[in-house]
Write a protein that holds these residues in place. Sequence first.
Motif, PDB file in Angstrom:
ATOM      1  N   LEU A 164      39.897  41.952  10.946  1.00 33.36           N
ATOM      2  CA  LEU A 164      40.814  42.774  11.731  1.00 33.36           C
ATOM      3  C   LEU A 164      41.418  41.980  12.889  1.00 33.36           C
ATOM      4  O   LEU A 164      42.617  42.093  13.170  1.00 33.36           O
ATOM      5  CB  LEU A 164      40.086  44.011  12.274  1.00 33.36           C
ATOM      6  N   LEU A 165      40.581  41.177  13.539  1.00 36.60           N
ATOM      7  CA  LEU A 165      41.090  40.351  14.639  1.00 36.60           C
ATOM      8  C   LEU A 165      42.138  39.369  14.124  1.00 36.60           C
ATOM      9  O   LEU A 165      43.187  39.176  14.759  1.00 36.60           O
ATOM     10  CB  LEU A 165      39.933  39.597  15.291  1.00 36.60           C
ATOM     11  N   LEU A 166      41.864  38.744  12.984  1.00 38.76           N
ATOM     12  CA  LEU A 166      42.840  37.819  12.397  1.00 38.76           C
ATOM     13  C   LEU A 166      44.132  38.547  12.040  1.00 38.76           C
ATOM     14  O   LEU A 166      45.236  38.015  12.233  1.00 38.76           O
ATOM     15  CB  LEU A 166      42.252  37.157  11.148  1.00 38.76           C
ATOM     16  N   ALA A 167      44.010  39.778  11.528  1.00 39.87           N
ATOM     17  CA  ALA A 167      45.198  40.546  11.164  1.00 39.87           C
ATOM     18  C   ALA A 167      46.031  40.884  12.387  1.00 39.87           C
ATOM     19  O   ALA A 167      47.268  40.808  12.365  1.00 39.87           O
ATOM     20  CB  ALA A 167      44.783  41.819  10.425  1.00 39.87           C
ATOM     21  N   VAL A 168      45.359  41.250  13.483  1.00 42.22           N
ATOM     22  CA  VAL A 168      46.086  41.579  14.719  1.00 42.22           C
ATOM     23  C   VAL A 168      46.814  40.358  15.257  1.00 42.22           C
ATOM     24  O   VAL A 168      48.002  40.414  15.599  1.00 42.22           O
ATOM     25  CB  VAL A 168      45.110  42.151  15.769  1.00 42.22           C
ATOM     26  N   VAL A 169      46.110  39.236  15.343  1.00 43.48           N
ATOM     27  CA  VAL A 169      46.721  38.009  15.857  1.00 43.48           C
ATOM     28  C   VAL A 169      47.873  37.570  14.958  1.00 43.48           C
ATOM     29  O   VAL A 169      48.957  37.213  15.434  1.00 43.48           O
ATOM     30  CB  VAL A 169      45.661  36.893  15.971  1.00 43.48           C
ATOM     31  N   ALA A 170      47.652  37.609  13.645  1.00 40.81           N
ATOM     32  CA  ALA A 170      48.702  37.201  12.711  1.00 40.81           C
ATOM     33  C   ALA A 170      49.914  38.121  12.822  1.00 40.81           C
ATOM     34  O   ALA A 170      51.063  37.660  12.762  1.00 40.81           O
ATOM     35  CB  ALA A 170      48.168  37.210  11.288  1.00 40.81           C
ATOM     36  N   GLY A 171      49.678  39.423  12.994  1.00 41.82           N
ATOM     37  CA  GLY A 171      50.789  40.360  13.124  1.00 41.82           C
ATOM     38  C   GLY A 171      51.649  40.070  14.331  1.00 41.82           C
ATOM     39  O   GLY A 171      52.888  40.093  14.258  1.00 41.82           O
ATOM     40  N   VAL A 172      51.023  39.779  15.469  1.00 40.07           N
ATOM     41  CA  VAL A 172      51.779  39.473  16.684  1.00 40.07           C
ATOM     42  C   VAL A 172      52.539  38.158  16.520  1.00 40.07           C
ATOM     43  O   VAL A 172      53.698  38.029  16.940  1.00 40.07           O
ATOM     44  CB  VAL A 172      50.836  39.410  17.905  1.00 40.07           C
ATOM     45  N   VAL A 173      51.893  37.160  15.902  1.00 38.00           N
ATOM     46  CA  VAL A 173      52.549  35.861  15.697  1.00 38.00           C
ATOM     47  C   VAL A 173      53.776  36.023  14.791  1.00 38.00           C
ATOM     48  O   VAL A 173      54.836  35.434  15.041  1.00 38.00           O
ATOM     49  CB  VAL A 173      51.561  34.845  15.099  1.00 38.00           C
ATOM     50  N   VAL A 174      53.649  36.817  13.731  1.00 36.93           N
ATOM     51  CA  VAL A 174      54.777  37.049  12.825  1.00 36.93           C
ATOM     52  C   VAL A 174      55.916  37.754  13.554  1.00 36.93           C
ATOM     53  O   VAL A 174      57.092  37.403  13.402  1.00 36.93           O
ATOM     54  CB  VAL A 174      54.321  37.868  11.599  1.00 36.93           C
ATOM     55  N   MET A 175      55.574  38.754  14.384  1.00 40.60           N
ATOM     56  CA  MET A 175      56.605  39.447  15.162  1.00 40.60           C
ATOM     57  C   MET A 175      57.312  38.486  16.106  1.00 40.60           C
ATOM     58  O   MET A 175      58.535  38.519  16.259  1.00 40.60           O
ATOM     59  CB  MET A 175      55.975  40.595  15.955  1.00 40.60           C
ATOM     60  N   ASP A 176      56.532  37.615  16.748  1.00 44.55           N
ATOM     61  CA  ASP A 176      57.132  36.639  17.659  1.00 44.55           C
ATOM     62  C   ASP A 176      58.042  35.685  16.901  1.00 44.55           C
ATOM     63  O   ASP A 176      59.119  35.322  17.382  1.00 44.55           O
ATOM     64  CB  ASP A 176      56.021  35.860  18.368  1.00 44.55           C
ATOM     65  N   GLN A 193      34.818  47.055  19.923  1.00 52.78           N
ATOM     66  CA  GLN A 193      35.920  46.907  18.975  1.00 52.78           C
ATOM     67  C   GLN A 193      37.265  47.088  19.663  1.00 52.78           C
ATOM     68  O   GLN A 193      38.207  46.321  19.427  1.00 52.78           O
ATOM     69  CB  GLN A 193      35.768  47.918  17.837  1.00 52.78           C
ATOM     70  N   VAL A 194      37.368  48.109  20.530  1.00 50.19           N
ATOM     71  CA  VAL A 194      38.626  48.367  21.236  1.00 50.19           C
ATOM     72  C   VAL A 194      39.001  47.185  22.123  1.00 50.19           C
ATOM     73  O   VAL A 194      40.151  46.726  22.130  1.00 50.19           O
ATOM     74  CB  VAL A 194      38.524  49.658  22.075  1.00 50.19           C
ATOM     75  N   VAL A 195      38.032  46.681  22.885  1.00 50.40           N
ATOM     76  CA  VAL A 195      38.304  45.576  23.797  1.00 50.40           C
ATOM     77  C   VAL A 195      38.695  44.317  23.017  1.00 50.40           C
ATOM     78  O   VAL A 195      39.646  43.609  23.389  1.00 50.40           O
ATOM     79  CB  VAL A 195      37.083  45.306  24.696  1.00 50.40           C
ATOM     80  N   LEU A 196      37.983  44.045  21.931  1.00 50.08           N
ATOM     81  CA  LEU A 196      38.287  42.844  21.149  1.00 50.08           C
ATOM     82  C   LEU A 196      39.659  42.948  20.481  1.00 50.08           C
ATOM     83  O   LEU A 196      40.464  42.009  20.547  1.00 50.08           O
ATOM     84  CB  LEU A 196      37.207  42.617  20.090  1.00 50.08           C
ATOM     85  N   LEU A 197      39.948  44.081  19.830  1.00 53.05           N
ATOM     86  CA  LEU A 197      41.225  44.233  19.138  1.00 53.05           C
ATOM     87  C   LEU A 197      42.390  44.314  20.118  1.00 53.05           C
ATOM     88  O   LEU A 197      43.418  43.649  19.959  1.00 53.05           O
ATOM     89  CB  LEU A 197      41.198  45.485  18.256  1.00 53.05           C
ATOM     90  N   GLY A 198      42.223  45.134  21.164  1.00 54.98           N
ATOM     91  CA  GLY A 198      43.279  45.234  22.170  1.00 54.98           C
ATOM     92  C   GLY A 198      43.469  43.925  22.913  1.00 54.98           C
ATOM     93  O   GLY A 198      44.595  43.504  23.181  1.00 54.98           O
ATOM     94  N   GLY A 199      42.362  43.268  23.259  1.00 52.15           N
ATOM     95  CA  GLY A 199      42.453  41.987  23.951  1.00 52.15           C
ATOM     96  C   GLY A 199      43.106  40.917  23.090  1.00 52.15           C
ATOM     97  O   GLY A 199      43.875  40.092  23.583  1.00 52.15           O
ATOM     98  N   ALA A 200      42.807  40.937  21.785  1.00 49.58           N
ATOM     99  CA  ALA A 200      43.427  39.963  20.876  1.00 49.58           C
ATOM    100  C   ALA A 200      44.933  40.172  20.808  1.00 49.58           C
ATOM    101  O   ALA A 200      45.705  39.213  20.840  1.00 49.58           O
ATOM    102  CB  ALA A 200      42.816  40.080  19.483  1.00 49.58           C
ATOM    103  N   ALA A 201      45.347  41.445  20.732  1.00 51.76           N
ATOM    104  CA  ALA A 201      46.786  41.732  20.663  1.00 51.76           C
ATOM    105  C   ALA A 201      47.486  41.334  21.954  1.00 51.76           C
ATOM    106  O   ALA A 201      48.515  40.648  21.942  1.00 51.76           O
ATOM    107  CB  ALA A 201      47.003  43.214  20.380  1.00 51.76           C
TER     108      ALA A 201
END
Length: 399
Positions: free
Chosen positions: A31-43, A238-246
């Motif tokens: 999930l963390l990889l998916a969040v980071v990858a999603g933001v990178v793709v958007m950028d 989970q919230v802190v890790l996912l939100g912090g990653a994004a």
Amino acid sequence: MRAIGTIWMVARREVKARFLTKANLVSLGLLLLAVVAGVVVMDYFQNRDTDEPTFTIALAEQTAELRPGLEAAAAGQDTTLDISTMGAAEAEEAVTEDLDAYISGDPAQPEVLVADEVDGQLLGLVTGVAQAHAMGSEVAALGGDPGAVSEAVAQAAPDVRSLAEEDPSGGMFGPAYFVAILSTSVLLFALISTGALIAMGVVEEKTSRVVEILLATIRPASLLAGKILGIGIVGLIQVVLLGGAAIGTMAATDLLADFEIDLTTAMLMIVLWFFLGFAIFALLFGGFAALVSRQEDIGSVTTPLTFLLFVPYYVAMFMVPNNPDTTLTAVLSQIPIFSPFMMPMRSAFDAVSTGELVLSVVLALATIPLLVWVASTVYQRGVLHTGGRMKLSEAFARR
């Protein structure tokens, strides 16, 4: 004091059993990889859309005088032109290989040679410069000053004045909307996942009859409180890790650098409303799960509660962006079931006053004791019930 120690003991057991498992750590990592990858793709796509267009062109000797005009026009339109001079003999081969266009002929009516189709922006640049050159030639023939005329034409532009206030967030579907959707979606995921964990844990203990052993030394209320606290810690991580990653990836990529959005406040709002939302919904998941005795029946409890989560989520997602500060939106955002979703969304649009925020928090805190009583009553009267599903009315009627 003993009750608090018991609650913490149960909570630690739940953290180890729910968070430190290999399956959970692997899924969380994905999930963390998916969040980071999603933001990178958007950028990537955002920068791709905002990059200055670049054209490589060549001029024939007779059209070389258009070069200063082309460079000036390109600079005014945030376009990069790579201009060279080339003879007609090698033009066709160069256009086929790497040139976007070869410009030759009369500067007032040039010929543009391209491999396939000419880019509209490039054609507009060449057309504008050729027209300016033709006008300058005519002015000079009449005895005027082409430079003065060109300067006057360049300054002849409308001055636009809008009555609407500037929106630094980028409008309804701008970055504020993205941050709001991200915040509420992370919150929804955390509440559903933690609520399901609590419900499954309660039913597992009933099915295996472990709860009968635990209740020999632990009070039912302490067992439920420890279970909710432990899984709440798991959900918060989970919230802190996912939100912090994004948010960290957005900051690293400067995705929202051009917009006035306070990501720190957005993260704090997620954490605040996770605490309150979790306290509200986890109590319901934990208490009502005690009504069933088999894993096959757990859907009859979790489905209505999950639907109860989706209602405020969709109301917030579709109502707030259109009407973040209307009376109906303000009233709904004070209802404890709606508050965890509507308040972070409205905060992202800067539509929440301090007084509204404080009132919504107070109302949510005031609701929690009532839900504690409801959940503990149902749990104590249903956790030792075996057989078919106990009705909610039976749980309250039983003494």
